[in-house]
Scaffold this motif. Structure first.
Motif, short mmCIF file in Angstrom:
data_model
loop_
_atom_site.label_atom_id
_atom_site.label_comp_id
_atom_site.label_asym_id
_atom_site.label_seq_id
_atom_site.Cartn_x
_atom_site.Cartn_y
_atom_site.Cartn_z
N GLU A 151 54.80 40.66 120.56
CA GLU A 151 54.44 40.14 119.23
C GLU A 151 53.23 39.21 119.28
O GLU A 151 52.60 38.96 118.25
CB GLU A 151 55.65 39.43 118.59
CG GLU A 151 56.04 38.11 119.23
CD GLU A 151 56.93 38.25 120.46
OE1 GLU A 151 57.14 39.40 120.93
OE2 GLU A 151 57.41 37.21 120.96
N MET A 185 67.32 37.30 123.04
CA MET A 185 67.05 38.73 123.16
C MET A 185 65.56 39.01 123.08
O MET A 185 64.99 39.70 123.89
CB MET A 185 67.73 39.51 122.01
CG MET A 185 69.21 39.71 122.19
SD MET A 185 69.62 40.65 123.69
CE MET A 185 70.40 39.38 124.69
N GLN A 186 64.93 38.38 122.12
CA GLN A 186 63.51 38.60 121.94
C GLN A 186 62.73 38.27 123.22
O GLN A 186 61.76 38.94 123.55
CB GLN A 186 63.02 37.71 120.80
CG GLN A 186 61.56 37.91 120.45
CD GLN A 186 61.08 36.84 119.48
OE1 GLN A 186 61.62 35.73 119.46
NE2 GLN A 186 60.07 37.16 118.69
N ASN A 187 63.23 37.26 123.92
CA ASN A 187 62.52 36.79 125.11
C ASN A 187 62.46 37.83 126.22
O ASN A 187 61.60 37.75 127.09
CB ASN A 187 63.20 35.54 125.66
CG ASN A 187 62.74 34.32 124.92
OD1 ASN A 187 61.95 34.43 123.99
ND2 ASN A 187 63.21 33.16 125.33
N THR A 188 63.41 38.73 126.23
CA THR A 188 63.45 39.69 127.33
C THR A 188 62.56 40.89 127.08
O THR A 188 62.46 41.78 127.91
CB THR A 188 64.88 40.19 127.57
OG1 THR A 188 65.29 40.92 126.41
CG2 THR A 188 65.84 39.04 127.80
N GLU A 189 61.95 40.91 125.93
CA GLU A 189 61.30 42.12 125.49
C GLU A 189 59.91 42.30 126.12
O GLU A 189 59.11 41.38 126.17
CB GLU A 189 61.14 42.02 123.96
CG GLU A 189 60.79 43.32 123.29
CD GLU A 189 60.58 43.07 121.79
OE1 GLU A 189 60.05 43.97 121.13
OE2 GLU A 189 60.92 41.98 121.31
N THR A 190 59.68 43.50 126.59
CA THR A 190 58.32 43.92 126.89
C THR A 190 58.05 45.20 126.11
O THR A 190 58.99 45.89 125.69
CB THR A 190 58.08 44.18 128.40
OG1 THR A 190 58.88 45.28 128.81
CG2 THR A 190 58.40 42.96 129.24
N ALA A 191 56.82 45.51 125.90
CA ALA A 191 56.46 46.74 125.21
C ALA A 191 55.07 47.15 125.64
O ALA A 191 54.36 46.41 126.31
CB ALA A 191 56.51 46.54 123.69
N GLU A 215 52.23 47.34 130.09
CA GLU A 215 53.48 46.71 129.64
C GLU A 215 53.19 45.23 129.47
O GLU A 215 52.74 44.57 130.41
CB GLU A 215 54.57 46.93 130.71
CG GLU A 215 55.90 46.31 130.34
CD GLU A 215 56.92 46.39 131.48
OE1 GLU A 215 56.58 46.91 132.57
OE2 GLU A 215 58.04 45.90 131.27
N ARG A 217 56.20 39.65 125.67
CA ARG A 217 56.06 39.15 124.31
C ARG A 217 55.03 39.93 123.50
O ARG A 217 53.97 39.40 123.14
CB ARG A 217 55.66 37.67 124.32
CG ARG A 217 56.66 36.78 124.98
CD ARG A 217 57.66 36.29 123.95
NE ARG A 217 58.69 35.52 124.63
CZ ARG A 217 58.58 34.23 124.92
NH1 ARG A 217 57.54 33.54 124.54
NH2 ARG A 217 59.55 33.63 125.55
N ARG A 269 58.52 34.33 131.94
CA ARG A 269 59.25 34.27 130.68
C ARG A 269 60.15 33.05 130.62
O ARG A 269 60.24 32.37 129.60
CB ARG A 269 60.10 35.54 130.53
CG ARG A 269 60.61 35.75 129.12
CD ARG A 269 61.54 36.93 129.06
NE ARG A 269 62.68 36.71 129.95
CZ ARG A 269 63.09 37.58 130.88
NH1 ARG A 269 62.46 38.72 131.04
NH2 ARG A 269 64.12 37.29 131.63
#
Lengths: 104, 104, 104
Positions: free
Chosen positions: C101, C1-7, C96, C99, A79
């Motif tokens: 998006e 913040m967006q950068n830390t996101e996983t989903a 998981e 990013r 990241r």
């Protein structure tokens, strides 16, 4: 007894351009990963939302089996250092591994 | 109705030296696996705790989709017959498969 | 913040004969998939219950990371248009992703 043991570890899969192989693997090893598997791949993907620069040639698929902490360190590395500059994807699954101590 | 069916099966992934391919696949088939997928791979890994003898050449990645009982038999086979003598890893995940009867 | 996101997203894996590559990938893209990874593979499998026509040569392994709706559309496509006529398997796991998006 130890021989019968399985446990849950992370399988981290990265797909990226082949030119990154040596650099990326060296960094992943430096984070403590005990091994990795690389296969040659081709593919298509988007870099960001608009442009599709992930070409059809010379990608690699890298798979690392490791504990949760090292998996987290690999995700952070990508990241922070790679994801904005290179076309790549990363995904992680939980897997039951044989001889979990091989991966710690 | 049958066509719409998906169900959970095991995906067993083995990474080992390519020289084992014929022998290993024959044994896996004899355990009842209905099929397998092999890709050529390269990698690095440790054999036990100290030595890193898993060379950068001529590995294979074998994937078997099967039921839980056959997955368990494959894990037992590798643990008892291969794991101490060869550089290899094995991991298993649950997956939703289309036409589960293909794998039973 | 967006950068830390996983989903969590779906990883759909298809193994089929290599001759299907261009057609299948075009259809998968038309369903909205943002990318795919292809590796050459070999394998063995059964086509239906009796005959084993999935030869040892020229298979491909296709991996698509996508949301649940597109995964479902890919499964439906294969079931309705391919699965009865070609030797192929499909399996799906939750992963998981970094990013998320990128895959929507």
């Amino acid at each position: 007894m130890q021989n019968t043991e399985t446990a849950i570890r992370k399988v981290v899969t990265i797909v990226c351009e082949g030119a990154l192989e040596a650099t990326l693997l060296r960094e992943i090893e430096s984070l403590g990963a005990r091994g990795y598997t690389v296969t040659d791949a081709r593919g298509k993907g988007s870099r960001g939302r608009r442009d599709a620069t992930w070409g059809p040639h010379a990608n690699i698929r890298v798979e690392i089996v490791c504990g949760a902490q090292i998996a987290r360190a690999i995700i952070d590395l990508l990241r922070e250092r790679y994801y904005d500059n290179f076309s790549m994807i990363l995904f992680t699954v939980d897997a039951e591994v044989l001889r979990p101590e091989k991966f710690d």
